[in-house]
Design a protein around this motif. Sequence first.
Motif, PDB file in Angstrom:
ATOM      1  N   ARG A  44      -0.059  29.675 -31.441  1.00  0.00           N
ATOM      2  CA  ARG A  44       0.288  29.119 -30.236  1.00  0.00           C
ATOM      3  C   ARG A  44       1.952  28.649 -30.205  1.00  0.00           C
ATOM      4  O   ARG A  44       2.725  28.687 -29.357  1.00  0.00           O
ATOM      5  CB  ARG A  44      -0.499  27.826 -29.987  1.00  0.00           C
ATOM      6  N   SER A  45       2.205  28.187 -31.783  1.00  0.00           N
ATOM      7  CA  SER A  45       3.700  28.011 -31.740  1.00  0.00           C
ATOM      8  C   SER A  45       4.573  28.974 -31.605  1.00  0.00           C
ATOM      9  O   SER A  45       5.608  28.921 -31.093  1.00  0.00           O
ATOM     10  CB  SER A  45       3.824  27.293 -33.187  1.00  0.00           C
ATOM     11  N   HIS A  46       4.087  30.333 -32.035  1.00  0.00           N
ATOM     12  CA  HIS A  46       4.864  31.499 -32.022  1.00  0.00           C
ATOM     13  C   HIS A  46       4.875  31.772 -30.632  1.00  0.00           C
ATOM     14  O   HIS A  46       6.131  32.239 -30.064  1.00  0.00           O
ATOM     15  CB  HIS A  46       4.029  32.529 -32.829  1.00  0.00           C
ATOM     16  N   VAL A  47       3.834  31.736 -29.835  1.00  0.00           N
ATOM     17  CA  VAL A  47       4.055  31.919 -28.428  1.00  0.00           C
ATOM     18  C   VAL A  47       4.959  31.018 -27.598  1.00  0.00           C
ATOM     19  O   VAL A  47       5.725  31.513 -26.843  1.00  0.00           O
ATOM     20  CB  VAL A  47       2.472  32.022 -27.752  1.00  0.00           C
ATOM     21  N   ALA A  48       4.768  29.843 -28.005  1.00  0.00           N
ATOM     22  CA  ALA A  48       5.900  28.834 -27.571  1.00  0.00           C
ATOM     23  C   ALA A  48       7.478  29.355 -27.885  1.00  0.00           C
ATOM     24  O   ALA A  48       8.268  29.247 -26.719  1.00  0.00           O
ATOM     25  CB  ALA A  48       5.447  27.423 -28.029  1.00  0.00           C
ATOM     26  N   GLU A  49       7.593  29.623 -28.983  1.00  0.00           N
ATOM     27  CA  GLU A  49       9.104  30.081 -29.287  1.00  0.00           C
ATOM     28  C   GLU A  49       9.406  31.313 -28.474  1.00  0.00           C
ATOM     29  O   GLU A  49      10.405  31.347 -28.035  1.00  0.00           O
ATOM     30  CB  GLU A  49       9.038  30.312 -30.729  1.00  0.00           C
TER      31      GLU A  49
END
Length: 404
Positions: A44-49
């Motif tokens: 999810r963090s990766h997608v946010a970035e």
Amino acid sequence: MFRDFRKISPRIFWLVTLAATAVLLTVVAVPQWLSKNARLQVLRSHVAEIAQIAASVVDGDLHRQLLDPANYTPELYERVVAPLVRFHSADPEIFYVYTMVERGGKSLFVVDTAASSKLKTTRRLRPSAYMEPFESIDVEPDPDYLQRIANGETYVYPSFQRDVYGTFLSGHTPIYDSQGRYSGFVGVDFDIKYYLALESSFRAIFYGSVAGAVLIALLIGYVVARYHYHIQDRIDEQYRISIRDELTQLLNRRGALRFSREALAARVASYAVILVDIDDLKGINDLYGHAAGDEFIVKVADTIRNSVREKDICARMGGDEFLIFATGCDLDAATEIARRILGKVFSHDSNSSRSHFGVSIGICVSPGADASFELLYRQADEALYKAKQAGRNRFVIFDPMVAA
Ligand SMILES: Nc1nc2c(ncn2[C@@H]2O[C@H](COP(=O)(O)OP(=O)(O)OP(=O)(O)O)[C@@H](O)[C@H]2O)c(=O)[nH]1
């Protein structure tokens, strides 16, 4: 040796194996589950970035112009989507890259890289049209998500969501124009297959751990069940020893009492107690030695065993006294047993100081089921005493009339 390995307590094996499996699976599965969630959070963090980087390449002023359908031209569309197409082409792991705007509580597509012929991807994508409304299949987990994006938040769905284009983990980041005004948002979608491919190696670890846990549980179950069997076997062996007479291998007094009481509990029609006592064992010992005395004791024991039915209880009650406790045995049968024993053990003694090798026998038969072991034993002992008194080498039947 191999057969020996199979000697286990099956009930203990299954109980311990099941308990160990439950404990080990918990130990294995809980961290696996927690780390699976942790990996989803990392994704999810990766997608946010990725969503934030995508938003940074969009020209906010041009995008703001395109939000008004009156300004729409294919050229303007192309200018807005071009930097996103370059961005998307550089990272083909992303499934869809698009921008959106909220109108009346609904999200509408603005530009979509899938609509550009310049997008470098091997996937077959379904482009969304300018101002096409977004249709979700799953219920929105956060109904206020559009508001949160408008407030400047990068919003990533808690988990994968289904919509008419597929099943994706999506991230949205607001777009601002040069004056800092909110001007729609960027969306990036990661397909569930991307996630499942990432997860496949972890799944192999999970199944390996579960198989390992079950194997260890089976091993623990086996070791405990084997140990239990071994201990139980030793207890049984000690018990067998504790109720047997070492010299004759007949039951001893403890064994006789236990099995006689069990037999009495069955409450059959008649019980017989036959007491057999060696005649002048002291004389045999004194004249021929203790070993000869032992030999005669063993001979009497063997004779008794061979003179009764298998189910009758035979015991050595003390030095030279033996007991037969026979169930379902009437007076005729008890008398027949006594005669048989007397006939088999008797022999004349060649030494003039002793008359014979033999035994004396006292018999007591109880008709009816309400017999007491102690009473039968005492009455048989009285009869035995009379047999000794009458000159030995004979049997006497307990007579209640005489005793009274
Ligand atoms: N050889 C041998 N003698 C034993 C054993 N146990 C007891 N005795 C002997 O058996 C004898 C029993 O003596 P008593 O009870 O007086 O009986 P008895 O000599 O057989 O004489 P009656 O019973 O009156 O015929 C004693 O001398 C004991 O030492 C044993 O295990 N082996």
